[in-house]
Motif scaffolding. Sequence first.
Motif, mmCIF file in Angstrom:
data_model
loop_
_atom_site.group_PDB
_atom_site.id
_atom_site.type_symbol
_atom_site.label_atom_id
_atom_site.label_comp_id
_atom_site.label_asym_id
_atom_site.label_seq_id
_atom_site.Cartn_x
_atom_site.Cartn_y
_atom_site.Cartn_z
ATOM 1 N N ALA A 1 -7.862 -15.670 -22.530
ATOM 2 C CA ALA A 1 -7.950 -14.334 -22.660
ATOM 3 C C ALA A 1 -9.315 -13.792 -22.262
ATOM 4 O O ALA A 1 -9.174 -12.933 -21.414
ATOM 5 C CB ALA A 1 -7.432 -13.745 -24.172
ATOM 6 N N ILE B 1 -5.114 -8.153 -28.603
ATOM 7 C CA ILE B 1 -5.687 -9.122 -29.000
ATOM 8 C C ILE B 1 -4.890 -9.896 -30.007
ATOM 9 O O ILE B 1 -5.466 -11.007 -30.627
ATOM 10 C CB ILE B 1 -7.263 -9.180 -29.418
ATOM 11 N N ILE C 1 -6.383 -12.799 -32.571
ATOM 12 C CA ILE C 1 -7.439 -12.398 -33.554
ATOM 13 C C ILE C 1 -7.857 -13.604 -34.276
ATOM 14 O O ILE C 1 -7.358 -14.368 -34.741
ATOM 15 C CB ILE C 1 -6.406 -11.631 -34.468
ATOM 16 N N GLN C 2 -9.269 -13.401 -34.481
ATOM 17 C CA GLN C 2 -9.964 -14.308 -35.343
ATOM 18 C C GLN C 2 -10.118 -14.030 -36.828
ATOM 19 O O GLN C 2 -9.926 -12.995 -37.213
ATOM 20 C CB GLN C 2 -11.598 -14.725 -34.954
ATOM 21 N N GLN D 1 -12.047 -11.072 -38.031
ATOM 22 C CA GLN D 1 -11.470 -9.873 -37.486
ATOM 23 C C GLN D 1 -10.220 -9.483 -38.511
ATOM 24 O O GLN D 1 -10.052 -8.351 -38.893
ATOM 25 C CB GLN D 1 -11.037 -9.891 -36.059
ATOM 26 N N PRO E 1 -22.573 -5.530 -29.692
ATOM 27 C CA PRO E 1 -21.594 -5.152 -28.578
ATOM 28 C C PRO E 1 -20.662 -6.563 -28.346
ATOM 29 O O PRO E 1 -21.110 -7.736 -28.581
ATOM 30 C CB PRO E 1 -22.472 -5.446 -27.418
ATOM 31 N N GLY F 1 -15.468 -7.332 -30.768
ATOM 32 C CA GLY F 1 -14.285 -6.594 -30.997
ATOM 33 C C GLY F 1 -13.966 -5.615 -32.003
ATOM 34 O O GLY F 1 -12.849 -5.325 -32.490
ATOM 35 N N LYS F 2 -14.879 -4.799 -32.049
ATOM 36 C CA LYS F 2 -14.687 -3.669 -33.077
ATOM 37 C C LYS F 2 -13.671 -2.712 -32.726
ATOM 38 O O LYS F 2 -12.844 -2.157 -33.433
ATOM 39 C CB LYS F 2 -16.210 -2.740 -33.142
ATOM 40 N N THR F 3 -13.785 -2.349 -31.358
ATOM 41 C CA THR F 3 -12.586 -1.401 -30.727
ATOM 42 C C THR F 3 -11.304 -2.192 -31.099
ATOM 43 O O THR F 3 -10.184 -1.443 -31.444
ATOM 44 C CB THR F 3 -12.701 -1.161 -29.074
ATOM 45 N N ALA F 4 -11.260 -3.362 -30.712
ATOM 46 C CA ALA F 4 -9.936 -3.930 -30.753
ATOM 47 C C ALA F 4 -9.366 -4.079 -32.256
ATOM 48 O O ALA F 4 -8.185 -3.731 -32.603
ATOM 49 C CB ALA F 4 -10.151 -5.731 -30.400
ATOM 50 N N GLU G 1 -16.927 3.942 -32.269
ATOM 51 C CA GLU G 1 -18.212 4.270 -31.599
ATOM 52 C C GLU G 1 -18.878 5.349 -32.663
ATOM 53 O O GLU G 1 -19.244 6.404 -32.299
ATOM 54 C CB GLU G 1 -18.211 4.843 -30.346
ATOM 55 N N GLN H 1 -26.660 0.460 -30.941
ATOM 56 C CA GLN H 1 -26.123 1.268 -29.661
ATOM 57 C C GLN H 1 -26.300 2.875 -29.692
ATOM 58 O O GLN H 1 -25.870 3.461 -28.898
ATOM 59 C CB GLN H 1 -24.865 0.814 -29.435
ATOM 60 N N TYR I 1 -17.537 -11.787 -27.975
ATOM 61 C CA TYR I 1 -16.526 -11.958 -27.141
ATOM 62 C C TYR I 1 -16.544 -11.720 -25.886
ATOM 63 O O TYR I 1 -15.924 -12.379 -25.066
ATOM 64 C CB TYR I 1 -15.176 -11.782 -27.898
ATOM 65 N N GLY J 1 -18.279 1.409 -24.689
ATOM 66 C CA GLY J 1 -17.098 0.997 -25.184
ATOM 67 C C GLY J 1 -16.383 0.478 -24.218
ATOM 68 O O GLY J 1 -15.195 -0.144 -24.341
#
Length: 750
Positions: A167, A179, A183-184, A187, A205, A208-211, A533, A562, A593, A700
Amino acid sequence: MHETSHAKNELEHERGYVDGLYRRLDQLREEKARQLAEVRRSASAGSHQNRSERDAFATMYEDRLAQLNAVDDRLVFGRLDLDDGEERYIGRIGLSTEDLQQLMIDWRAPEAGTFYQATAFERMGVRRRRHLILSRRDVVAIEDDVLDAGLLSNDGSLQGEGALLAALNSRRTGQMSDIVGTIQAEQDRIIRAPLSGVTVVQGGPGTGKTAVALHRAAYLLYTHRDRLKSAGVLLVGPTDAFMKYIERVLPSLGETGVVMAGIGTLMPGVTTVPEHDEGAAALKGRLEMAQIIRNAVANRQRIPAEPRRLNVEGTMLTLAPRQVARARDRARATGKPHNEARVTFVKILLRELTEQLTEQLEASSGPGNNADRAYLAEDVRSSRDVRIALNLAWMPLTPEKLITELLSKPAHLAAAAPHWSEEDRALLLRPADAPWTEADVPLLDEAAELLGELDASAGRDTAAREAENRRDLANAERTLENVNASLVDSGVDGVVTAEALAQHNAVSTARLSAAERAAGDRTWAFGHIVVDEAQELSPMQWRLLMRRCPVKSFTVVGDIAQTSSAAGSSSWDQALEPFVGDRWQLEELTVNYRTPAQIAEAAVRMATAAGLVISAPKAVREGRFAPVVDRVPDLIPALLQAVPEELDIVDGGLLAVIAPEDQLDDVRRALTAEYGDRVGSGAGGPTQDIVLMTPRGSKGLEFDGVVILEPQLMLDSATARVGDLYVAMTRPTQRLRLISTGTIPEGIEG
Ligand SMILES: Nc1ncnc2c1ncn2[C@@H]1O[C@H](COP(=O)(O)OP(=O)(O)OP(=O)(O)O)[C@@H](O)[C@H]1O
C-alpha cells in the motif's frame, strides 16, 4: 504437501470464498434496487401518511444501495483464525446469508478489533491473521501472520507487512485512499477510543493522522449510530484542496453521514478567500476579538446626547436621553441577543411615546376613547421621526453589516477596541467591499451569536417560504391539469389534488439527511467533531467549533511542529485550555508511513538545526533515493531540466513542485509553457500530474515525487516558519529534489 501447491490451494480456497461474498453483495444490491423501484412506483398514491412512510423507505433503500455500491472495490481484506477453530472474515461492511449465517464482519464491530490488535505476544485468541490482497474483485495474494507463540520470535509489531508495504509503495493518484485493510495497532487504539471527551492525536508527518481521523469518524458513526445519526459528525480540514484530497475515503468505508467542511466554509451563505495578511489573521484569531465584537454590538445601542423632538402627525413629542437609557437597560436585562432584545426596547419606547401623545392631545382637546388610543399607537409607530430615532438608538443588524462596519470604519474599530494600538487597528482595517476571508468566519459567527435572529429577515423568510409554497402549488396545479387530462383520457377519475402533490414536494425536501441539514445551519449542534491539521486553528476558530458541539466531544488531530499559521498554536495545552481546561487526552502516533527514512531524516536534521522542537517519527521503510540537491545559477532552466527526469522516476505518479509564494507566478508560467494542461494546483489528479503549490498549500497532501525550489527562502522570508519547509520536505513517498540558487539550509545534506 509441497509448499507452493499448498499456497496455491489456499489462494484457490480464498478465491472461492470471496466469490461467494460478491455473489451475496450482488444479490443484496438487486434486492434493494427492486424494493426501491417498487416504492417509487407507488409513491404518488395513498394518504399523506402512507406517502411519508414510503418516502422514509425510499431513503433507506437509497442509502443502503449507495453503501453496497461504494464498498465493491476490495470488499474483504482479512481473515482471523481463532483458537476455537472459528474463521472470521473481516471486510468493509457486515454480510450474512438469507438465514442469518454470518459471512463477513464489519471492520468496526468489536469482534473485528483483534484483527488490528493481536500480536504474537498478546494473541487475544488469534492463531492466524490473514491479509487478503484484492485487486477490485480478485484475490491476488494472501499474507499470513502466524501468531502461535514459539513460531515467531519477534512481536510482529508491523502487522501484515507485505500488505502494508504494497500500500505504501503504490503510486499516488491525487486522492487519499482508505487504510482499512492495514490499520496498525497504535492507530486502531485511537480509532476505537471512546466517543466522549476531547482526544488529541499528536503525530509527526506521515504518521497517518488524517487516515486515523477519517477511520475514526466512520467507526464512531457505526458504533454510536443511535447517538450520532441525527446529530451528525462534522469533519473540519484546513483547505478546499485538502477536503478534495480526502473526499473519497469515507464513502469507500460505506459512510455518507459525515459533514466535511473547510474551516472557511462554516458560516452558511458566506464564501471566503484565504487570509493572506498574516498580521490581520493573527489579530482576528485572538480570543479578545470576542470582547471587541461584544463592544461593537453594545456601541450600537446608543443614547442620544440631547433630547430629540419627534413629529407625530403634527404633534411634537420629546424623546429624552434618560428615557432611552432606561429602555436600553431593561432591554439588555432580558439577556437576549441584540435583535431580539430590540423588540423589548422598541415596545417600551413606543408605549411611552404613545402615552405622551395621548396626554398632549387630551390636554388640548379633552379625553378621547379607547379606539382613538389604538389609532394613536399606530400613529406613533408609523411616524418617520420615531422610526429614525429608534433605529439610531438601536439598529437591527446582520452579522455581515456589523463586522463590515467594524473592519472598515476607523471610528467603529477605535470605539470597540480602545486599548489596541493604532498600528494594530490599522492592520485590521480594509475596504467595506473587500471579500470575506477565512479569518473573518469566527468573527461573523460571534456576531451572529450576539445579534440573534433579525426580526425583519425572519419575516422575509416566512414570506419567502409562503411564496415558494404558492409557486409549488401553481406548479402542482399545472402538472395536475396534464395528469387529470390523461386520467380522463384513460377513463379514470382524477383523485389527486394539487395540495396533495405540493405536499409531496415538501415531503421530498424534508427528506434531507441530517448531514445535509446540518451543513446549512449555523446553529446545528453536532454529536462529534473531528478536526484535522488542528494546530492551525486560531483561538477564535476553536471558539466557533466548541459552539458547534456543546457536548464537547472532539477528536483533534495535528502536529504542533507543522504550525504555519501566525494565528495557530504552539502547544495543545495553549489551544485547548480556554475551552476544556486540562480535560483532554493525549494520544501519540510514532511511525511515519509516508516518507522514506533517508528523506525523513534530512527533514528532521534541517528542522532541528533551524531550532524547531520535534519528536521525529520512525520511518517505516528505506527508500530507493536519498534527497537530491542541485545548486544552480538559474532557477527556471534548472527546474525545466529536473522535471522530466523526476517524471521519469515517478513513472506515471504525481510530481509536486513546491515554490515560495513570490516565485509562484514565474514558475507557473515556465511550467505551463512546457507542459500545458498537465500543470495543476491542489491535490493533483490523473490528468494533472505536475502539481504546483506553496509549502502551505501542500499541507496534508502527498506525492510520489517532490521538487522544492529555493528552500532557504522558505526559511528566510518575513512570514516564513521553519514548519513550512519541514512540511514541504515530508510530502514525498519516493523522491525529493531541492533546487537552489543560494545556500542550502543546514542539516539537509547531513
Ligand atoms: N496503516 C496504514 N496502512 C497503509 N497506509 C497507511 C497506514 N497509515 C498511514 N498510511 C499512509 O501513510 C500516508 C500518510 O498518512 P496521513 O496523510 O494520514 O498522515 P498524516 O499524519 O496526516 O500526515 P501529515 O501530518 O504529514 O499531513 C498516507 O498515504 C496513508 O494512506
